[in-house]
Design a protein around this motif. Structure first.
Motif, PDB file in Angstrom:
ATOM      1  N   GLU A  20      15.709 -27.429 -21.552  1.00  0.00           N
ATOM      2  CA  GLU A  20      15.981 -26.081 -21.085  1.00  0.00           C
ATOM      3  C   GLU A  20      14.781 -25.417 -20.438  1.00  0.00           C
ATOM      4  O   GLU A  20      14.923 -24.402 -19.768  1.00  0.00           O
ATOM      5  N   SER A  21      13.597 -25.987 -20.626  1.00  0.00           N
ATOM      6  CA  SER A  21      12.413 -25.373 -20.034  1.00  0.00           C
ATOM      7  C   SER A  21      12.365 -25.676 -18.537  1.00  0.00           C
ATOM      8  O   SER A  21      13.018 -26.592 -18.039  1.00  0.00           O
ATOM      9  N   GLU A  22      11.578 -24.908 -17.840  1.00  0.00           N
ATOM     10  CA  GLU A  22      11.457 -25.101 -16.392  1.00  0.00           C
ATOM     11  C   GLU A  22      10.907 -26.486 -16.072  1.00  0.00           C
ATOM     12  O   GLU A  22      11.381 -27.162 -15.145  1.00  0.00           O
ATOM     13  N   ASN A  23       9.933 -26.932 -16.843  1.00  0.00           N
ATOM     14  CA  ASN A  23       9.335 -28.241 -16.621  1.00  0.00           C
ATOM     15  C   ASN A  23      10.353 -29.362 -16.847  1.00  0.00           C
ATOM     16  O   ASN A  23      10.406 -30.334 -16.084  1.00  0.00           O
TER      17      ASN A  23
END
Length: 93
Positions: A20-23
């Motif tokens: 779910e993180s941008e990375n």
């Protein structure tokens, strides 16, 4: 940007993102793009299977087998049984 994500949905077949993180989302998009480009290059390098969808399906079915790309459409030969290749592992008994 809207067209880019529409193209990603249609061509890369990313149903949902695992992270779910941008990375994590960036990594998944880059991995899907690399896989798409490698598949496209492999499909263009051979002439045995002209349809891209058929080629993708055959690559998916034969991914873990060591076969030349030009023989993906040919029937698979069963492995030859060689008793000399067998080993007996008694360390876990």
């Amino acid at each position: 940007i809207e067209l880019f994500f529409k193209w990603i949905k249609q061509n890369l077949k990313i149903g949902h993102f695992f992270g779910e993180s941008e990375n994590a989302v960036r990594i998944q998009i880059f991995v899907a793009l690399i896989a798409f480009l490698l598949l496209k290059l492999a499909q263009e390098a051979q002439r045995a299977i002209p349809q891209p969808s058929t080629f993708r399906r055959l690559v998916r079915l034969n991914l873990m087998q060591r076969r030349p790309i030009d023989t993906l459409g040919a029937p698979n030969k069963p492995p030859v049984f060689d008793p000399r290749q067998m080993t007996l592992d008694l360390s876990h008994a």
